[in-house]
Scaffold this active site. Structure first.
Site, PDB file in Angstrom:
ATOM      1  N   HIS A  61       0.829  -1.220   0.000  1.00 37.01           N
ATOM      2  CA  HIS A  61       0.000   0.000   0.000  1.00 37.01           C
ATOM      3  C   HIS A  61       0.862   1.269   0.000  1.00 37.01           C
ATOM      4  O   HIS A  61       0.727   2.106  -0.904  1.00 37.01           O
ATOM      5  CB  HIS A  61      -0.981  -0.022   1.178  1.00 37.01           C
ATOM      6  CG  HIS A  61      -1.713   1.270   1.363  1.00 37.01           C
ATOM      7  ND1 HIS A  61      -2.575   1.788   0.419  1.00 37.01           N
ATOM      8  CD2 HIS A  61      -1.671   2.194   2.375  1.00 37.01           C
ATOM      9  CE1 HIS A  61      -3.050   2.944   0.847  1.00 37.01           C
ATOM     10  NE2 HIS A  61      -2.514   3.220   2.033  1.00 37.01           N
ATOM     11  N   HIS A  86       3.724   7.199   5.415  1.00 41.73           N
ATOM     12  CA  HIS A  86       2.503   7.874   5.874  1.00 41.73           C
ATOM     13  C   HIS A  86       1.715   7.120   6.950  1.00 41.73           C
ATOM     14  O   HIS A  86       0.952   7.725   7.697  1.00 41.73           O
ATOM     15  CB  HIS A  86       1.603   8.265   4.688  1.00 41.73           C
ATOM     16  CG  HIS A  86       0.800   7.149   4.101  1.00 41.73           C
ATOM     17  ND1 HIS A  86       1.282   6.333   3.106  1.00 41.73           N
ATOM     18  CD2 HIS A  86      -0.461   6.707   4.369  1.00 41.73           C
ATOM     19  CE1 HIS A  86       0.357   5.442   2.775  1.00 41.73           C
ATOM     20  NE2 HIS A  86      -0.717   5.644   3.530  1.00 41.73           N
ATOM     21  N   ASP A  87       1.874   5.786   7.031  1.00 43.14           N
ATOM     22  CA  ASP A  87       1.138   5.025   8.054  1.00 43.14           C
ATOM     23  C   ASP A  87       2.024   4.488   9.174  1.00 43.14           C
ATOM     24  O   ASP A  87       1.530   3.849  10.098  1.00 43.14           O
ATOM     25  CB  ASP A  87       0.409   3.843   7.401  1.00 43.14           C
ATOM     26  CG  ASP A  87      -0.896   4.257   6.736  1.00 43.14           C
ATOM     27  OD1 ASP A  87      -1.458   5.290   7.149  1.00 43.14           O
ATOM     28  OD2 ASP A  87      -1.343   3.568   5.798  1.00 43.14           O
ATOM     29  N   GLU A  90       1.450   5.786  12.911  1.00 41.34           N
ATOM     30  CA  GLU A  90       0.149   5.376  13.439  1.00 41.34           C
ATOM     31  C   GLU A  90       0.090   3.870  13.700  1.00 41.34           C
ATOM     32  O   GLU A  90      -0.494   3.430  14.696  1.00 41.34           O
ATOM     33  CB  GLU A  90      -0.938   5.767  12.431  1.00 41.34           C
ATOM     34  CG  GLU A  90      -2.308   5.643  13.027  1.00 41.34           C
ATOM     35  CD  GLU A  90      -3.393   5.728  11.966  1.00 41.34           C
ATOM     36  OE1 GLU A  90      -4.547   5.549  12.336  1.00 41.34           O
ATOM     37  OE2 GLU A  90      -3.067   5.982  10.801  1.00 41.34           O
ATOM     38  N   ASP A  91       0.693   3.074  12.809  1.00 38.75           N
ATOM     39  CA  ASP A  91       0.534   1.617  12.895  1.00 38.75           C
ATOM     40  C   ASP A  91       1.645   0.897  13.656  1.00 38.75           C
ATOM     41  O   ASP A  91       1.523  -0.286  13.936  1.00 38.75           O
ATOM     42  CB  ASP A  91       0.451   1.021  11.474  1.00 38.75           C
ATOM     43  CG  ASP A  91      -0.815   1.472  10.754  1.00 38.75           C
ATOM     44  OD1 ASP A  91      -1.723   1.963  11.440  1.00 38.75           O
ATOM     45  OD2 ASP A  91      -0.889   1.335   9.522  1.00 38.75           O
ATOM     46  N   ASP A 156      -3.350   8.462  -1.329  1.00 41.32           N
ATOM     47  CA  ASP A 156      -3.697   7.372  -0.407  1.00 41.32           C
ATOM     48  C   ASP A 156      -5.152   6.940  -0.646  1.00 41.32           C
ATOM     49  O   ASP A 156      -5.473   5.754  -0.736  1.00 41.32           O
ATOM     50  CB  ASP A 156      -3.497   7.877   1.033  1.00 41.32           C
ATOM     51  CG  ASP A 156      -3.936   6.884   2.090  1.00 41.32           C
ATOM     52  OD1 ASP A 156      -3.673   5.682   1.910  1.00 41.32           O
ATOM     53  OD2 ASP A 156      -4.527   7.297   3.105  1.00 41.32           O
TER      54      ASP A 156
END
Length: 739
Positions: A61, A86-87, A90-91, A156
């Site tokens: 992704h 970008h993630d 957060e993840d 995204d």
């Protein structure tokens, strides 16, 4: 997973990464490649245990988002690195924003932080519309920090839309509706036309799958015929272009499924009857200073062979769109008697149209003056930071200015101004300066006096007439379409109401004194509760405009003096006590007690729909049903999108209003003995002392006796009674009555 499968997946990941470096629109230096490699390794580590709903490794992704950012949008290495990361924050608990800043620097960290903020907002489950709108507002606020945050978020969203098949159908519809609501308009506004079209098509795929499939199948079936037509058209003009030594390419561009669907609904026609299902694009090579001359030369060649439609000429080279888009669009009668749209662009213009933001800055020379896209972002700052708008209003107003087609009008001095299509002379006044807007009395368009609600057209020359005594009134909100004008008018009306509230407080003090009641915190609290209001300012304002009159105050005084009755009433109704903070709030709340329809704000019979159960104060629209009359739906009703796209002609404007704020037209009849200056005395009483708006007046005199009729806009009976009483006091007036 078996070792063989793991090895196969690792090879696919390595291939996707190499492909990312190959397809980048900007030339990457060795340092750029090192930065991207480092970001890839951190992303790989951060997502190592994660998988997507489809079962594939999560790293695919961020790689896909980074490829869209690099290839389709054409941003720089910093943006590609931020897209890969970008993630991660957060993840993955192993990485914080501080870690990203240490590893990649302040800019990458700022973009990743902005993306993390937006992402955490959209993870909320089944939020209501005001919360959803608040989230969009926060997302749009990041435009002020760095526009790349929004651009990567759009990339995204595009990849999520492309890979949504594994999701539950209800989730698909929710995400698709959200995409149509805000992401597609944003992509359009930033100049990412291809991405905007793809987002719209994918949204249609999930919101109306049968319609999408039907149009897609028909496009595929007619492709061969279309290709032949484009060849036929090109053959006619190629010789002439070659003779003039042009370097060019001619290609056909099919219109998007979504735009074809929109045309079918708007024009009420079938697929076969939509005539411009594709456009022909002529892209030529030329130096920037020579581009305009060459574009018109090609226009001349095309129109030598095919008859143009003069009403369908669009010159966006002389006046580029505020997205930076430049081109010459013409519609000509092509072979077989079909209308065909021809788009003429240079290589530079084509790149800006394809890549939007990135190409815009590639061609921007050094310290050139602020361009239209920067102007737009700066202008947004004002709207974004306007505290007086609630989130739902804000997003609605923001959207107004996103998709709006543009018109170009002139000031009296010949200066060109760009406004959204549908803008009025009052919008123009506010676009010049807030003070000009606030003091607008009238406007002249092309030398003729026009109403403030007059819709402007491209090429109009507009002159604003101002007066120091002019000030905004509630009707102005019906005359404006731009977010800027509406926000300023709302703010001014709020101030105006506060002043009326202060006057109302003094009137109330005098009236209560006559009733032997002291105006203090306790009596104000009782009055607010008695009249079912929210704040003390609500009370003072309604006293000021006369909607709470002497009789009502006497009723309050008598109920207050009868302590036993008052005690029993309170026990039965169990009214909630209103806190001191609530009572003293500096605002006027609207008591939404009436629903009106259309621009004329008519009161009609209606039913509230069961699918969304609207309540007073909700943003609503009316839908004209076949057998049940008008049904009222909320704007965010699950059925709203489908009703508005399929049955636009049956949608009615509707809004909840506070009937104490509504103006009613009434007519009064006057008769008496005529004398010099009588009309002046009458208008002085009505407009001068009581500030009432006169719609029309007519007088006749016969041998010294006069009679007349006056049409007024009043808010309530109390105010009308005051006018009638004051008019009777004028010397020479015999009778005054309501018609």
């Amino acid at each position: 997973m078996s070792e063989e499968e793991i090895e196969k997946e690792n090879k696919a990941i390595a291939k996707a990464y190499k492909n990312l470096l190959k397809v980048s629109y900007t030339n990457l230096s060795d340092d750029d490649k090192k930065l991207i490699r480092k970001a890839f390794e951190v992303a790989l580590d951060g997502h190592k245990t994660q998988r997507r709903k489809s079962g594939e490794a999560y790293i695919f992704h961020p790689l896909a988002v980074a490829r869209i950012v690099a290839q389709e949008i054409g941003l720089d290495a910093i943006s590609i690195a931020a897209a890969l990361l970008h993630d991660v924050v957060e993840d993955c608990e192993d990485y914080s924003i501080d870690d990203i800043e240490q590893l990649f620097g302040e800019t990458v960290a700022r973009i990743v932080y902005g993306l993390t903020k937006i992402s955490s907002l959209s993870k909320e489950q089944d939020m209501d519309v005001s919360l959803q709108a608040e989230n969009f507002r926060k997302m749009l606020l990041t435009l002020n920090d760095d526009v790349r945050v929004i651009i990567i978020k759009i990339a995204d969203r595009l990849h999520n839309m492309q890979t949504m098949d594994a999701m539950r159908p209800d989730k698909q519809v929710k995400i698709a509706s959200e995409t149509l609501y805000i992401y597609a308009p944003l992509a359009h506004r930033i100049g990412l036309y291809n991405i905007k079209s793809e987002l719209e098509d994918l949204s249609l795929k999930y919101t109306e799958p049968e319609v999408y499939k039907d149009i897609l199948d028909k496009i595929k079936a007619s492709k061969e015929e279309q290709d032949k037509y484009i060849e036929q058209f090109s053959a006619v003009i190629k010789k002439s272009l070659d003779r003039e030594n042009f370097e060019y390419t001619i290609k056909g561009r099919p219109k998007s499924i979504f735009s074809i669907r929109k045309k079918m609904v708007k024009q009420g026609v079938a697929f076969d009857e939509v005539y411009d299902k594709f456009a022909i694009r002529i892209i030529y090579k030329g130096e920037e200073e020579n581009e305009k001359f060459l574009a018109w030369k090609i226009y001349s060649i095309v129109t030598d062979h095919f008859r143009p439609n003069p009403l369908r000429l669009r010159d966006w080279i002389s006046s580029p769109k505020s997205t930076g888009y430049e081109a010459l669009h013409i519609t000509v009668m092509g072979p077989k008697g079909n209308w065909v749209e021809v788009q003429i662009r240079s290589n530079r213009m084509n790149e800006i149209a394809e890549k939007g933001y990135a190409a815009h800055y590639k061609y921007k020379q050094g310290e050139e003056k602020e361009d239209s896209l920067e102007k737009w972002i700066n202008k947004l700052q004002e709207a974004l930071e306007n505290p007086s708008l609630n989130a739902v209003d804000f997003v609605e107003q923001f959207k107004l200015n996103l998709y709006a087609q543009e018109i170009f009008v002139f000031t009296p001095a010949g200066e060109l101004k760009s406004l959204p299509k549908g803008a009025t002379s009052l919008d123009f006044a506010f676009s010049i300066h807030t003070e000009v807007g606030m003091q607008t009395r009238g406007a002249k368009v092309n030398g003729k006096l026009v109403p403030l609600s007059h819709e402007l057209k491209s090429g109009d020359q507009v002159e604003v007439i101002t007066s120091k005594v002019s000030k905004p009134n509630a009707n102005w909100l019906n005359y404006t379409t731009t977010a800027r004008a509406r926000a300023k008018i709302k703010s001014a009306l709020k101030e105006d109401r506060k002043i009326i509230g202060e006057e109302g407080k003094e009137i109330l003090r005098r009236k209560l004194k006559q009733l032997k009641i002291t105006l203090n915190e306790s009596s104000v609290n009782d009055l607010v509760r008695h009249f079912n209001l929210q704040t003390s300012l609500d009370l003072f304002y309604r006293i000021g405009i006369g909607s709470i009159d002497n009789t009502m105050l006497k009723d309050f005084a008598s109920s207050r003096s009868n302590v036993l009755v008052s005690f029993i009433k309170n026990k039965i109704s169990r009214k909630q006590s209103i806190s001191k903070e609530q009572i003293e709030k500096e605002e006027i709340t609207s008591n939404y007690d009436s629903l009106v329809f259309g621009k004329e704000e008519e009161k009609l019979d209606y039913k509230l729909s069961n699918c969304c159960n609207p309540i007073p104060g909700d943003h609503v629209f009316g839908f004209l049903t076949v057998s049940e009359g008008i049904k009222v739906h909320k704007h965010n009703c699950p059925n709203a999108l489908s009703l508005q796209s399929n049955y636009a002609y049956r949608i009615m404007l509707a809004k909840w209003i506070d009937s104490s704020q509504q103006e009613y037209t009434t007519e009064i009849k006057i008769s008496g003995i005529d004398h010099l200056g009588l009309v002046n005395d009458i208008t002085k009483v009505i407009s001068g002392n009581l500030h009432i708006n006169m719609k029309s007046l007519s007088f006749e005199t016969d041998d010294g006796i006069f009679s007349g009729k006056i049409k007024l806009a009043v808010k309530n009976k109390a105010l009308l009674k005051k006018i009638l009483d004051n008019l009777k006091k004028i010397n020479g007036i015999d009778k005054v009555s309501r018609v």
